[in-house]
Motif scaffolding. Structure first.
Motif, PDB file in Angstrom:
ATOM      1  N   GLU A   1       5.587  -0.857  11.378  1.00 37.42           N
ATOM      2  CA  GLU A   1       6.950  -0.346  11.318  1.00 37.42           C
ATOM      3  C   GLU A   1       7.044   0.881  10.421  1.00 37.42           C
ATOM      4  OE1 GLU A   1       9.688  -2.034  12.852  1.00 37.42           O
ATOM      5  OE2 GLU A   1       7.982  -2.940  13.884  1.00 37.42           O
ATOM      6  N   GLY A   2       6.107   1.018   9.485  1.00 36.85           N
ATOM      7  CA  GLY A   2       6.234   2.063   8.485  1.00 36.85           C
ATOM      8  C   GLY A   2       7.148   1.602   7.372  1.00 36.85           C
TER       9      GLY A   2
ATOM     10  N   SER B   1       7.380   6.676   5.187  1.00 38.20           N
ATOM     11  CA  SER B   1       5.967   6.808   5.546  1.00 38.20           C
ATOM     12  C   SER B   1       5.759   6.088   6.871  1.00 38.20           C
ATOM     13  CB  SER B   1       5.082   6.168   4.490  1.00 38.20           C
ATOM     14  OG  SER B   1       5.494   6.547   3.205  1.00 38.20           O
ATOM     15  N   SER B   2       5.055   6.740   7.761  1.00 38.13           N
ATOM     16  CA  SER B   2       4.798   6.123   9.060  1.00 38.13           C
ATOM     17  C   SER B   2       3.298   5.954   9.246  1.00 38.13           C
ATOM     18  CB  SER B   2       5.371   7.014  10.159  1.00 38.13           C
ATOM     19  OG  SER B   2       4.497   7.065  11.242  1.00 38.13           O
TER      20      SER B   2
ATOM     21  N   VAL C   1      -3.240  -0.020   5.824  1.00 35.89           N
ATOM     22  CA  VAL C   1      -1.809   0.204   6.044  1.00 35.89           C
ATOM     23  C   VAL C   1      -1.297  -0.698   7.158  1.00 35.89           C
ATOM     24  CG1 VAL C   1      -0.148   1.877   6.915  1.00 35.89           C
ATOM     25  CG2 VAL C   1      -1.755   2.550   5.149  1.00 35.89           C
ATOM     26  N   ALA C   2      -2.080  -0.829   8.230  1.00 31.81           N
ATOM     27  CA  ALA C   2      -1.612  -1.602   9.387  1.00 31.81           C
ATOM     28  C   ALA C   2      -1.513  -3.086   9.069  1.00 31.81           C
ATOM     29  CB  ALA C   2      -2.538  -1.372  10.571  1.00 31.81           C
ATOM     30  N   SER C   3      -2.403  -3.594   8.180  1.00 34.47           N
ATOM     31  CA  SER C   3      -2.408  -5.039   7.942  1.00 34.47           C
ATOM     32  C   SER C   3      -1.358  -5.452   6.918  1.00 34.47           C
ATOM     33  CB  SER C   3      -3.798  -5.486   7.488  1.00 34.47           C
ATOM     34  OG  SER C   3      -4.120  -4.854   6.277  1.00 34.47           O
ATOM     35  N   ASP C   4      -0.680  -4.464   6.321  1.00 31.93           N
ATOM     36  CA  ASP C   4       0.483  -4.731   5.483  1.00 31.93           C
ATOM     37  C   ASP C   4       0.192  -5.727   4.351  1.00 31.93           C
ATOM     38  OD1 ASP C   4       3.008  -4.637   4.583  1.00 31.93           O
ATOM     39  OD2 ASP C   4       3.940  -5.717   6.238  1.00 31.93           O
ATOM     40  N   PRO C   5      -0.736  -5.402   3.446  1.00 31.30           N
ATOM     41  CA  PRO C   5      -1.077  -6.354   2.387  1.00 31.30           C
ATOM     42  C   PRO C   5       0.102  -6.562   1.441  1.00 31.30           C
ATOM     43  CG  PRO C   5      -2.117  -4.241   1.979  1.00 31.30           C
ATOM     44  CD  PRO C   5      -1.444  -4.133   3.317  1.00 31.30           C
ATOM     45  N   GLY C   6       0.447  -7.809   1.193  1.00 28.37           N
ATOM     46  CA  GLY C   6       1.542  -8.129   0.272  1.00 28.37           C
ATOM     47  C   GLY C   6       2.871  -7.545   0.706  1.00 28.37           C
TER      48      GLY C   6
ATOM     49  N   ASN D   1       6.006   6.249  -2.103  1.00 26.97           N
ATOM     50  CA  ASN D   1       6.945   5.371  -1.412  1.00 26.97           C
ATOM     51  C   ASN D   1       6.871   3.942  -1.940  1.00 26.97           C
ATOM     52  OD1 ASN D   1       8.757   4.393   0.390  1.00 26.97           O
ATOM     53  ND2 ASN D   1       7.743   5.173   2.205  1.00 26.97           N
ATOM     54  N   ILE D   2       5.654   3.420  -2.074  1.00 25.15           N
ATOM     55  CA  ILE D   2       5.504   2.035  -2.536  1.00 25.15           C
ATOM     56  C   ILE D   2       5.964   1.918  -3.984  1.00 25.15           C
ATOM     57  CG2 ILE D   2       3.816   0.244  -3.087  1.00 25.15           C
ATOM     58  CD1 ILE D   2       2.294   1.104  -0.581  1.00 25.15           C
TER      59      ILE D   2
END
Lengths: 288, 364
Positions: B173-174, B268-269, B161-166, B106-107
Motif C-alpha cells: 500500500e505504501g 512513500s510508495s 519494504v514489501a513484507s512490511d516488518p512490524g 516517513n517512518i
C-alpha cells in the motif's frame, strides 16, 4: 524430522529452479562476456508459451512445455543474432541493450497478457503428494529436482564429451586464443544462447508448476536470484552454479521457515556478502 | 571552467578553431543554464495552457507536480551519473538510497513520532552510514559482479519494504506521510508551487555539487578510474577509496532526493523499490549522455516525463484509432522507453548530448 525433509526438498526444488536460469546465464557470461539481463525474458517466454499452447491450442502438458522451451530458445537465438551480435566490441552497450530489452519485454508481455497472473496449466499429478520419511511432500518438488539434474547431466555431457563443448570450454578459458586458432567462436555464442534460452524457458515452465501461476514480472525476480547464484558459484562455471543454487535454495527455505518471510531473501544476500568477502571470485575460485 | 570543458566535452578536443567562437560558446555555456533556471523558477506564475503536453495549465497543481517529479528525477539521474558516467561504476542498486531517504523520514515521522527536523537529521546520518557500509562491501568486487551485488542489495530493500516488518513500511500500500508533520508551506494542493521549487532547489543543489566535485581533485581521479583503473593504482592512488567516496556522495545525494520525492508525492510508495525503477536510472543517464555536464539532467527529465505522460498517451484518441497490436504496447510506458533506449544505444552513442555536440560540430 518430517519438517526437515520437507524443507530440504523444497529448498532443493527452489535451487533447481535457480540452477536452470543460472546455468545459461553463467555460460553466456563465461563465453561471450555478456551479462544477459534479458535472460528473465526467455524464462517468461517459456512460461507464457507453455500456457498459451495448453490454453489456446489445447495441447497436453508435455507438448505444451516443449512449445514453450522451443519458443524460449528461439527468442534467445533471435536476441543474440539481431541485438547482441553487432555489439561484441562494446561490452557495456551489450549490457545496456539487454537491460532495455528486459524492461521492454516485460512491458510487452504485460500489454499482451495483462498485468495479473494467469493460472498455469499444471498436470494433475504435480498437485498430489508423496510421503518421504514421514514427510508429506508435493510431487512438483521431485519434478523440479529431476529436471534440473537431467539438465545438469546433459550440460556436462555436452561440455565434456562433444567437440562443440570443447570449443565452449576453451572459449570460456581464453576466447582470443580460440579465435586465433581459427575456430569460429561466434557460432558457439549462438549455440550457448540457444542452450541458455532453452534452459531458462524450462525454468519458466517449472516456475509455473511451482508457483501455480505466471506473471510478467516473474522472470525478473527469479533472474535476480539467478544472478546471485552465478556470482556465488563463480562466473562461467556450470558446476559452480549447481552448487551455489543448492546452497541458495536451502538457505532461503530454512531461514524463511525458522525466521520470518523476507528474512530468507535477506540471508541469501548475506551469504553472497560472506562469499565475496572470503573469495571474491566465487566458490569455484574463477576470477570474473 | 576551461579545464572542465576539456574534461567533459568531446567537442573541445577539436583543434582550436577561430578564437572568438569558443569564447562566445563558453559564455553561452554559462548563460544558458542560468537563463533556463530563471525560466524554470518563474514557471509557477505562468498560466500557459499546453493541452497535449501537460495535464492542465502550467501553474495547475497537476502540471506543477509532474514538472516537480521531472526535476527530482533529473537530480537523481545526475547522482547516478556521478557513479556511472564520471567514475565508471555500473550500479544497479541506486534506487536503494532513494528508498532509504524516503522511508527513513516517513517512518521516523509517521511511526516513530519524531519531529520533522529530527527525522531529517536522522536521515542525513543514515544516508551517510548505510552507503559507507554497503559500498565498502560491494566495491570489493569489480565490474559486472559489482553490478549484480548492488542489484541484490536493492532487491533486499524491495523485499523488506514489501513484507512490511512490524507494520512500519505499509507493504504494497505504501506509507502516507503524517499530514500534521508536513510544514504549512508545503501542505495542501495550493502549495504545489512550493513543492515544485523544493524540487528545483534539489536539482540546483545536486547539479552544482556534482559540477563542482568533478572539477575537484577527487573528480579528476574519478575520471582517471573510469578510463583506466589499473593505471590509477600503478600511479600510487587507491582506486577503492576514491570509488567509495563517489559511492557515498552519490548515494547520500540520492537519499536527499528520496526526501524531496517523499514530500512531492505525500508519501512513500513501494514503486520506488522495483527493479525497473532502479534500472530506470541507467536508462535516464544513457538517454541523455553519460559523463557529460547536462546529459543526465536532460535524460532524467525526459524519462520521468515520458514515464508519466505515455500512460495518458495510451488512452488518448490518437492511439485509440490504431489497431490493437499497436495500441497495447504503446500504452506501456516502459515498452516505449525500453525501445527508445535500445535505439539510442545503437544509433546515438553518447546520448542526446552527444547528438547536440554532433550537430554543433557539423554546423561549423
Amino acid at each position: 524430522m518430517s519438517t526437515l525433509v520437507l524443507l530440504s526438498l523444497t529448498g532443493l526444488g527452489l535451487g533447481a529452479l535457480y540452477f536452470l536460469v543460472a546455468s545459461g546465464l553463467s555460460l553466456i557470461f563465461g563465453l561471450a562476456d555478456v551479462l544477459n539481463f534479458a535472460h528473465g525474458l526467455f524464462l517468461s517466454v517459456g512460461a507464457y508459451g507453455t500456457w498459451w499452447a495448453a490454453d489456446r491450442l489445447g495441447l497436453g502438458f508435455v507438448p505444451a512445455a516443449a512449445v514453450g522451451v522451443g519458443l524460449g530458445a528461439l527468442a534467445a537465438v533471435l536476441v543474440e543474432l539481431l541485438l547482441i551480435r553487432p555489439l561484441y566490441a562494446r561490452p557495456i552497450d551489450q549490457v545496456l541493450v539487454t537491460v532495455g530489452l528486459s524492461l521492454a519485454g516485460v512491458a510487452l508481455l504485460q500489454a499482451g497478457f495483462g498485468a495479473d497472473p494467469v493460472t498455469f496449466p499444471k498436470p494433475a499429478w504435480t498437485e498430489e503428494t508423496t510421503t518421504v520419511l514421514g514427510a508429506t511432500v508435493p510431487n512438483d518438488r521431485f519434478l523440479l529436482i529431476g529436471v534440473a539434474l537431467a539438465v545438469l547431466a546433459l550440460l556436462q555431457l555436452f561440455l565434456h564429451r562433444t567437440r562443440f563443448g570443447l570449443i565452449v570450454r576453451a572459449g570460456v578459458e581464453d576466447r582470443a586464443m580460440v579465435t586465433a586458432l581459427g575456430i569460429n567462436v561466434r557460432i558457439a555464442f549462438t549455440v550457448v544462447f540457444a542452450i541458455g534460452g532453452a534452459a531458462a524457458a524450462l525454468g519458466g515452465v517449472l516456475a509455473g508448476v511451482y508457483y501455480g501461476d505466471v506473471s510478467p514480472g516473474q522472470g525478473t525476480s527469479l533472474l535476480i536470484f539467478a544472478f546471485i547464484v552465478v556470482v556465488i558459484g563463480g562466473m562461467g562455471s556450470v558446476a559452480g552454479s549447481a552448487l551455489a543454487a543448492v546452497v541458495v535454495g536451502l538457505v532461503q527455505q530454512f531461514t524463511s521457515y525458522y525466521a520470518a518471510a523476507g528474512v530468507g531473501e535477506a540471508s541469501v544476500v548475506l551469504v553472497l556478502a560472506m562469499v565475496l568477502l572470503a573469495r571474491p571470485g566465487g566458490l569455484t575460485g574463477r576470477t570474473a | 571552467m576551461t579545464k572542465s570543458a576539456v574534461l567533459t566535452s568531446p567537442a573541445q578536443t577539436d583543434p582550436p578553431a577561430a578564437a572568438p567562437a569558443p569564447r562566445r560558446r563558453q559564455l553561452l555555456r554559462r548563460a544558458l543554464p542560468l537563463a533556463l533556471l530563471v525560466v524554470l523558477a518563474i514557471l509557477p506564475y505562468s498560466t500557459l495552457d499546453l493541452p497535449a503536453l501537460l495535464p492542465g495549465p502550467v501553474n495547475s497543481p497537476g502540471s506543477l507536480q509532474l514538472l516537480g517529479v521531472c526535476l527530482v528525477f533529473a537530480g537523481l539521474a545526475a547522482t547516478y551519473d556521478l557513479l556511472f558516467g564520471h567514475t565508471g561504476l555500473l550500479s544497479f542498486g541506486h534506487a536503494l538510497y532513494v528508498v532509504l531517504g524516503s522511508y527513513t523520514v516517513n517512518i521516523a515521522v509517521t511511526k516513530g513520532g519524531f519531529g520533522l527536523p529530527a527525522a531529517l537529521a536522522l536521515t542525513v546520518l543514515v544516508g551517510l552510514v548505510v552507503p559507507a557500509l554497503l559500498g565498502a562491501l560491494a566495491l570489493r568486487v569489480r565490474g559486472i559482479a559489482f553490478a549484480m551485488v548492488t542489484l541484490a542489495m536493492a532487491q533486499v530493500a524491495a523485499i523488506a519494504v514489501a513484507s512490511d516488518p512490524g507494520r512500519l513500511t505499509g507493504g504494497e500500500e505504501g506509507l502516507s506521510l503524517l499530514p500534521s508533520a508536513i510544514p504549512d508551506f508545503l501542505a495542501g494542493i495550493d502549495n504545489t508551487a512550493h513543492l515544485y521549487w523544493l524540487a528545483l532547489a534539489y536539482l540546483v543543489l545536486v547539479a552544482g555539487a556534482i559540477g563542482w566535485l568533478v572539477d575537484s581533485e577527487p573528480g579528476r581521479v574519478w575520471a582517471a578510474i573510469r578510463e583506466n583503473e589499473q593505471r590509477v593504482a600503478v600511479l600510487g592512488l587507491q582506486p577503492y577509496r576514491f570509488q567509495l567516496l563517489a559511492f557515498v556522495i552519490a548515494s547520500f545525494l540520492a537519499a536527499l532526493g528520496g526526501m524531496v520525492h517523499l514530500f512531492l508525492m505525500g508519501g512513500s510508495s513501494p514503486q520506488i523499490t522495483t527493479s525497473s525503477f532502479t534500472l530506470g536510472f541507467l536508462l535516464m543517464v544513457v538517454l541523455g549522455g553519460a559523463g557529460t555536464r547536462w546529459g543526465a539532467v536532460v535524460g532524467g527529465i525526459l524519462y520521468a516525463y515520458l514515464d508519466h505522460r505515455l500512460g495518458a498517451l495510451g488512452t488518448s484518441e490518437a492511439v485509440a484509432g490504431l489497431p490493437g497490436f499497436l495500441r497495447a504496447p504503446l500504452s506501456e510506458p516502459l515498452f516505449v522507453l525500453g525501445a527508445l533506449f535500445i535505439a539510442v544505444v545503437y544509433f546515438l552513442p553518447g546520448g542526446l548530448s552527444g547528438l547536440s555536440t554532433r550537430i554543433r560540430g557539423d554546423g561549423r
